[in-house]
Design a protein around this motif. Structure first.
Motif, PDB file in Angstrom:
ATOM      1  N   SER A  99       0.849  -1.189   0.000  1.00 44.94           N
ATOM      2  CA  SER A  99       0.000   0.000   0.000  1.00 44.94           C
ATOM      3  C   SER A  99       0.883   1.236   0.000  1.00 44.94           C
ATOM      4  O   SER A  99       1.912   1.263   0.682  1.00 44.94           O
ATOM      5  CB  SER A  99      -0.918   0.011   1.224  1.00 44.94           C
ATOM      6  N   ASN A 155      -0.655   4.062   0.777  1.00 49.40           N
ATOM      7  CA  ASN A 155      -1.364   4.892   1.741  1.00 49.40           C
ATOM      8  C   ASN A 155      -0.562   4.941   3.037  1.00 49.40           C
ATOM      9  O   ASN A 155       0.012   3.954   3.466  1.00 49.40           O
ATOM     10  CB  ASN A 155      -2.763   4.334   2.020  1.00 49.40           C
ATOM     11  N   LYS A 156      -0.536   6.091   3.688  1.00 49.75           N
ATOM     12  CA  LYS A 156       0.264   6.288   4.886  1.00 49.75           C
ATOM     13  C   LYS A 156      -0.233   5.391   6.017  1.00 49.75           C
ATOM     14  O   LYS A 156      -1.426   5.233   6.222  1.00 49.75           O
ATOM     15  CB  LYS A 156       0.203   7.753   5.338  1.00 49.75           C
ATOM     16  N   SER A 157       0.711   4.812   6.741  1.00 55.62           N
ATOM     17  CA  SER A 157       0.355   3.964   7.879  1.00 55.62           C
ATOM     18  C   SER A 157       1.333   4.225   9.014  1.00 55.62           C
ATOM     19  O   SER A 157       2.548   4.173   8.808  1.00 55.62           O
ATOM     20  CB  SER A 157       0.403   2.483   7.486  1.00 55.62           C
ATOM     21  N   ASP A 209      -3.591   2.107  -3.809  1.00 56.12           N
ATOM     22  CA  ASP A 209      -3.346   3.549  -3.876  1.00 56.12           C
ATOM     23  C   ASP A 209      -4.679   4.246  -3.695  1.00 56.12           C
ATOM     24  O   ASP A 209      -5.512   4.250  -4.600  1.00 56.12           O
ATOM     25  CB  ASP A 209      -2.714   3.912  -5.220  1.00 56.12           C
ATOM     26  N   LYS A 210      -4.881   4.797  -2.482  1.00 57.00           N
ATOM     27  CA  LYS A 210      -6.194   5.312  -2.079  1.00 57.00           C
ATOM     28  C   LYS A 210      -7.197   4.172  -2.142  1.00 57.00           C
ATOM     29  O   LYS A 210      -7.108   3.241  -1.362  1.00 57.00           O
ATOM     30  CB  LYS A 210      -6.581   6.517  -2.915  1.00 57.00           C
ATOM     31  N   ALA A 211      -8.133   4.192  -3.094  1.00 51.44           N
ATOM     32  CA  ALA A 211      -9.113   3.101  -3.157  1.00 51.44           C
ATOM     33  C   ALA A 211      -8.911   2.229  -4.390  1.00 51.44           C
ATOM     34  O   ALA A 211      -9.706   1.321  -4.651  1.00 51.44           O
ATOM     35  CB  ALA A 211     -10.536   3.665  -3.149  1.00 51.44           C
ATOM     36  N   GLN A 212      -7.831   2.478  -5.151  1.00 53.56           N
ATOM     37  CA  GLN A 212      -7.607   1.770  -6.406  1.00 53.56           C
ATOM     38  C   GLN A 212      -6.434   0.795  -6.287  1.00 53.56           C
ATOM     39  O   GLN A 212      -5.468   1.039  -5.565  1.00 53.56           O
ATOM     40  CB  GLN A 212      -7.315   2.771  -7.537  1.00 53.56           C
TER      41      GLN A 212
END
Length: 674
Positions: A605, A607-609, A647-650
């Protein structure tokens, strides 16, 4: 030591160091949480070494427990790591009562790591009463008369869950306070900024997984279990294991010893036992009786120690490492308390951590299991046990081919051999043997092994040590040529048993290869991205079954379409790759489609975690290294490999098949399986 363990420690220290570099006046306290046995002292030394390398004015005060000689133990570890070149920039000094003359304590200023037993700084101590420690701190920070350069002082609280109110009075002298503990106190606002979880440490084989004994088992039952395990330990691990019995601190102790423990031990007279108490100790080991009591603990640490049973009171929880201990039995009565994680940590250290790779699979399982009878911590903090479903004949029908990287040493690579033979002593000046040794110690295991295989004389050793840069380049050139260095292994399947830790990324699943021992159908995943990809695979399986005839469906259920999470514990489904050392990729999911093709998924991912322990640059390097591995592995194994990135929702998906890579969409992936 497994590369996964090294990576886990390294990444945690990297994150801790970055947080310290960005510390603010409003938040000057940082907390690092790691399970007992995960290498906390080693990571502490690594952390201090990195900070000192970046800032030569950095000085650390390591405040540690006075009991159990923990201060001396930490100091000796730091000193060894400094002298052997592992962390050469730390220069430790132990503050102790012997640092005094007839008058005040004396603390020299030329060191950069000071280990302080906490009891030395209390109201009645010379160190506090005479102002010695405050004067020492003032001198470090730049006293006008002393004309010393200003130092930045950092306080490390080892085992920070134990209160240190006297040192807290000196906070004006410290740039930051760094807490280290397996059990930090939230009530003191010790919320972990960096954490190595129990599950992560277990998966990296740093610590053992816990098997809880039946609460109705007597001490006799537990000792019989120990007898069986003991012979396996000696034969497979070359270690004499240790059984620890925990008794009460106060009036119950002697009663428990007399009425419960000694009668049980009478049935196992071949077992040597030791009882440690406030007055000293007792033992039936005639050899141990010849030693003074203060040497007993050191003797009992050794893997060949004759002592098999250690009886101790609840007070002994920190500061005593005994990796050969594998079983813990808590004598329970109406006043028994929940076992502390510090106490449980006594039996969770891996006894063969440094050479774990050399063990057989059976021996690895043995080295990574601890048996505990007692009142365990609340259930939600413990791993959830899972087993393979038996209905689908998974062991027969779901076989995966791993790959591994062979080092030049193992392949007797002629190119590397010829390269080494061409090395010449062409230097006009030579570093000292100590500097060469330190540089060699910083290299990976393969490079060190190459050195000692090649060096049949002192001259060859020095030549090798002085050409490490060229040797590393040649080594990496070979190892990264996966067409030559990558080979397939024997087929494997999922382990019969594994586990996961519950979290918010859970999904209800009753149609895959796993079932929970408690028969709940909720399973947790390591990230939101993993959970979302599990939903994709779940939907594919459901829709595929729905399109089958009844006869096709029965075949489909028993031997065709299968999928599951590759829970790391006990798994042999791994694919080796090179990135500053040989690492293993344990893919997140494995699927067998209706045509019998194996599909491997490593979910990522962008996306930030907050849970990620590596920075973006390292993360990208790792992803690219795994891509290179999967590309070649797809050709050698015939499996299809995927890196789905959320990536975000994709989903952005890279697929590797027969040595070729391509980017596909989620819809294209789903369509390819119809």
């Amino acid at each position: 030591m497994l590369q996964e363990a090294k990576d886990l420690q390294k990444n945690a220290v990297t994150k801790l160091t970055k947080i310290l570099m960005n510390v603010t006046s409003s938040k000057k306290e940082i907390t690092f949480k790691a399970p007992t046995g995960s290498g906390k002292t080693y990571m502490m030394a690594d952390f201090m070494n990195r900070v000192i390398c970046a800032d030569r004015n950095a000085v650390f005060i390591v405040s540690t427990l006075s009991k159990s000689n923990l201060a001396a133990q930490n100091f000796n570890s730091f000193k060894e790591l400094s002298e052997n070149g592992t962390f050469a920039d730390i220069n430790p000094f132990l503050i102790n009562s012997d640092s005094s003359g007839e008058g005040s304590l004396f603390i020299p200023l030329e060191y950069n790591v000071y280990v302080l037993p906490r009891d030395l700084y209390k109201d009645s101590s010379k160190l506090k009463k005479e102002g010695t420690f405050v004067n020492f701190l003032s001198s470090l920070t730049g006293d006008t008369f002393m004309k010393n350069p200003q130092k930045k002082i950092y306080l490390i609280k080892d085992e920070c869950h134990i209160a240190t109110s006297n040192l807290d009075e000196l906070k004006e002298y410290f740039c930051a306070v760094i807490n280290f503990s397996a059990t930090p106190k939230l009530s003191r606002k010790q919320e972990p900024d960096v954490e190595i979880s129990n599950a992560e440490a277990e998966n990296a084989k740093l610590i053992k997984k816990v098997e809880a004994g039946n609460e109705n088992d007597s001490l006799e039952c537990a000792l019989m279990k120990f007898e069986k395990i003991r012979s396996d330990y000696i034969n497979q691990l070359d270690v004499n294991p240790c059984f620890i019995i925990q008794i009460s601190n106060k009036e119950k102790a002697e009663e428990e010893l007399k009425n419960t423990i000694m009668p049980a031990l009478q049935n196992h007279q071949e077992l040597k036992w030791v009882y440690i108490n406030d007055k000293g100790g007792e033992t039936n080991d005639s050899g141990l009786k010849k030693l003074p009591i203060f040497k007993w603990k050191d003797y009992m640490k050794g893997k060949a120690s004759s002592v098999s049973v250690i009886i101790f009171k609840m007070v002994i929880s920190e500061g005593w490492d005994i990796p050969r201990a594998c079983m813990l039995y808590q004598i329970r009565d109406s006043k028994s308390k929940q076992l502390d994680e510090q106490v449980m940590g006594r039996v969770r250290r891996n006894p063969r951590l440094l050479d774990f790779e050399s063990l057989s699979e059976e021996a690895k399982q043995l080295a990574c299991t601890a048996w505990i009878w007692g009142i365990l911590p609340k259930e939600e903090n413990l791993p959830r046990q899972v087993r393979l479903c038996t209905d689908y004949k998974i062991e027969e029908n779901f076989r995966i081919t791993p790959v591994k990287i062979l080092s030049p040493k193992k392949t007797k690579n002629p190119d590397m051999k010829n390269f080494l033979e061409r090395l010449k002593d062409d230097s006009l000046t030579h570093p000292s043997i100590f500097e060469s040794y330190r540089n060699l110690q910083k290299q990976g295991n393969d490079i060190q092994s190459l050195c000692y295989e090649y060096s049949d004389s002192y001259k060859k050793w020095t030549v090798f040590a002085e050409h490490l840069g060229e040797i590393n380049s040649s080594y990496e050139k070979y190892i990264c040529d996966y067409e030559k260095s990558m080979v397939t292994c024997d087929e494997v399947c999922f382990p019969l048993e594994s586990c996961f830790v519950e979290n918010q990324n859970s999904l209800t699943l009753d149609d895959w290869i796993w079932y929970r021992k408690d028969f709940c159908t909720d399973f947790s995943f390591d990230s939101e991205a993993e959970k979302k990809w599990a939903e994709v695979l779940k939907d594919i399986r459901s829709s595929s079954i729905g399109t089958c005839t009844k006869k096709q469906s029965e075949l489909f259920e028993t031997s065709r379409f299968l999928w599951g999470k590759n829970f790391p514990l006990n798994s042999q489904i791994k694919f080796e790759y090179y990135l500053d050392g040989i690492h293993s990729s344990y893919p997140d999911f494995v699927m067998k489609d209706k045509n019998g093709k194996i599909h491997i998924f490593e979910v990522k991912s962008v996306n930030k975690s907050s849970s990620q322990n590596i920075d973006e640059e390292e993360y990208e390097k790792k992803v690219n290294a795994i891509k290179d591995c999967y590309k070649e592995a797809s050709k050698k194994t015939g499996h299809i490999f995927y890196l789905p990135v959320l990536d975000k929702a994709q989903w952005q998906i890279t697929r590797f098949s027969d040595g070729k890579g391509e980017n596909i969409t989620k819809d294209e992936f789903v369509e390819s399986l119809k």
